[in-house]
Design an enzyme around this catalytic site. Structure first.
Site, PDB file in Angstrom:
ATOM      1  N   ALA A 231       0.800  -1.230   0.000  1.00  0.00           N
ATOM      2  CA  ALA A 231       0.000   0.000   0.000  1.00  0.00           C
ATOM      3  C   ALA A 231       0.830   1.277   0.000  1.00  0.00           C
ATOM      4  CB  ALA A 231      -0.947  -0.005   1.206  1.00  0.00           C
ATOM      5  N   SER A 232       2.116   1.189   0.302  1.00  0.00           N
ATOM      6  CA  SER A 232       2.934   2.404   0.330  1.00  0.00           C
ATOM      7  C   SER A 232       3.556   2.726  -1.022  1.00  0.00           C
ATOM      8  CB  SER A 232       4.049   2.272   1.381  1.00  0.00           C
ATOM      9  OG  SER A 232       4.886   1.161   1.074  1.00  0.00           O
ATOM     10  N   GLY A 233       3.454   1.822  -1.986  1.00  0.00           N
ATOM     11  CA  GLY A 233       4.023   2.054  -3.307  1.00  0.00           C
ATOM     12  C   GLY A 233       3.134   2.924  -4.169  1.00  0.00           C
TER      13      GLY A 233
ATOM     14  N   GLY B  46      -0.122  -7.982  -9.266  1.00  0.00           N
ATOM     15  CA  GLY B  46       0.637  -7.377 -10.347  1.00  0.00           C
ATOM     16  C   GLY B  46       2.103  -7.257  -9.996  1.00  0.00           C
TER      17      GLY B  46
ATOM     18  N   GLY C  23      -0.912 -10.692 -13.324  1.00  0.00           N
ATOM     19  CA  GLY C  23      -0.732  -9.988 -14.588  1.00  0.00           C
ATOM     20  C   GLY C  23       0.359  -8.951 -14.476  1.00  0.00           C
TER      21      GLY C  23
ATOM     22  N   ASN D 152       0.291  -6.244 -16.329  1.00  0.00           N
ATOM     23  CA  ASN D 152      -0.309  -4.961 -16.691  1.00  0.00           C
ATOM     24  C   ASN D 152      -1.830  -5.104 -16.627  1.00  0.00           C
ATOM     25  OD1 ASN D 152      -1.340  -2.722 -18.409  1.00  0.00           O
ATOM     26  ND2 ASN D 152       0.830  -2.363 -18.807  1.00  0.00           N
TER      27      ASN D 152
ATOM     28  N   HIS E  98      10.354   2.917 -18.939  1.00  0.00           N
ATOM     29  CA  HIS E  98       9.740   3.170 -17.634  1.00  0.00           C
ATOM     30  C   HIS E  98      10.575   4.181 -16.851  1.00  0.00           C
ATOM     31  CE1 HIS E  98       7.576  -0.597 -18.532  1.00  0.00           C
ATOM     32  NE2 HIS E  98       6.663  -0.141 -17.693  1.00  0.00           N
ATOM     33  N   HIS E  99      10.057   4.598 -15.718  1.00  0.00           N
ATOM     34  CA  HIS E  99      10.734   5.543 -14.833  1.00  0.00           C
ATOM     35  C   HIS E  99      12.029   4.945 -14.272  1.00  0.00           C
ATOM     36  CE1 HIS E  99       9.225   3.166 -11.400  1.00  0.00           C
ATOM     37  NE2 HIS E  99       8.110   3.071 -12.113  1.00  0.00           N
TER      38      HIS E  99
ATOM     39  N   LYS F 247      12.168   1.860 -11.654  1.00  0.00           N
ATOM     40  CA  LYS F 247      11.736   0.491 -11.941  1.00  0.00           C
ATOM     41  C   LYS F 247      12.954  -0.414 -11.995  1.00  0.00           C
ATOM     42  CE  LYS F 247       8.846  -2.349 -14.968  1.00  0.00           C
ATOM     43  NZ  LYS F 247       8.090  -2.915 -13.826  1.00  0.00           N
TER      44      LYS F 247
ATOM     45  N   SER G   1       5.332  -6.515 -18.545  1.00  0.00           N
ATOM     46  CA  SER G   1       4.446  -6.329 -19.699  1.00  0.00           C
ATOM     47  C   SER G   1       5.160  -6.666 -21.000  1.00  0.00           C
ATOM     48  CB  SER G   1       3.937  -4.886 -19.748  1.00  0.00           C
ATOM     49  OG  SER G   1       3.204  -4.570 -18.587  1.00  0.00           O
TER      50      SER G   1
END
Length: 237
Positions: free
Chosen positions: A12-14, A92, A116, A118, A148-149, A152, A159
């Site tokens: 939940a913190s991500g 995910g 998944g 994505n 990606h940023h 990552k 994906s």
């Protein structure tokens, strides 16, 4: 019977976890009964949501479905909890090792499970298009470029690997290129190249909410299903 689904958000913190918390709080069909974070010093309540440290996972209250966007090191404990409580899991989390993927398949015999890379509707459509292109373009080269940023960690992205599997099953061996720059949410380019021509299929995510909305949609639809390993596109399209 409750008119809402009790939701556990793991990770939940991500970035994804924060999007899920916000969107779920705006959706009357969900009630977040627990949010699990890796670095919480102890359980506490914030904005009406009970937060738990990863080490306190076994103490979370009852939930109807779990959504997981965390790190590989925390995934196995959540999978075991969902199996023990016979609750569906939507995950995910990328970068899982072969042993964790085997555990996923085994868990699918006992609970409804969706993993998944994505959760956007657009990516689900892109995978379908790539499969169809692979059928028609036998003998062409295929390159998959993902951006990606800078934060990552895994490369190629989950994906990109999913897209690669879609062409590999058609007998085409994809090549991967990974870029990490700035704050890119997620771009995926699949290029098929033949003699004197090429086809490019592209998906660009400009807002992380597209993934969170998709995950909530999948979570809503997986509850009540028979045990099994479901694909995102089985439930989102």
């Amino acid at each position: 019977m409750d008119s809402f689904l009790r939701l556990l958000i793991h990770g939940a913190s991500g970035r994804m976890g924060q999007s899920l918390l916000r969107l779920a709080s705006e959706d009357p069909s969900f009630q977040v009964t627990a949010a699990v974070v890796g670095n919480a010093p102890h359980r506490h309540v914030s904005d009406g949501v009970p937060f738990f440290a990863a080490a306190e996972l076994a103490a979370v209250p009852a939930f109807d479905v779990a959504i997981d966007f965390s790190l590989p090191q925390g995934f196995s404990s959540l999978l075991a909890l969902c199996v023990a409580r016979a609750v569906p899991l939507v995950s995910g989390t990328t970068g899982l090792d072969s042993r964790q993927h085997e555990a996923l398949v085994m868990a699918g015999a006992r609970i409804p499970l969706v993993w998944g890379s994505n959760f956007s509707v657009g990516m689900a459509a892109l995978v379908n298009l790539v499969e169809r292109a692979g059928d028609a373009l036998s003998g062409w080269d295929c390159d998959i470029v993902e951006s990606h940023h800078v934060h990552k960690q895994d490369a190629p992205s989950g994906s990109a690997l999913t897209l690669g599997e879609a062409v590999a099953c058609k007998g085409i061996a994809p090549r991967y290129t990974s870029l990490r720059a700035g704050d890119i949410v997620g771009d995926h380019l699949v290029q098929f190249t033949g003699l004197g021509e090429r086809i490019e299929l592209v998906h660009r995510a400009t807002n992380r909410d597209v993934f969170a909305r998709g995950a909530l949609c999948v979570a809503r639809r997986v509850v009540g299903r028979v045990p099994g390993c479901y694909r995102v596109r089985d439930l989102i399209m």
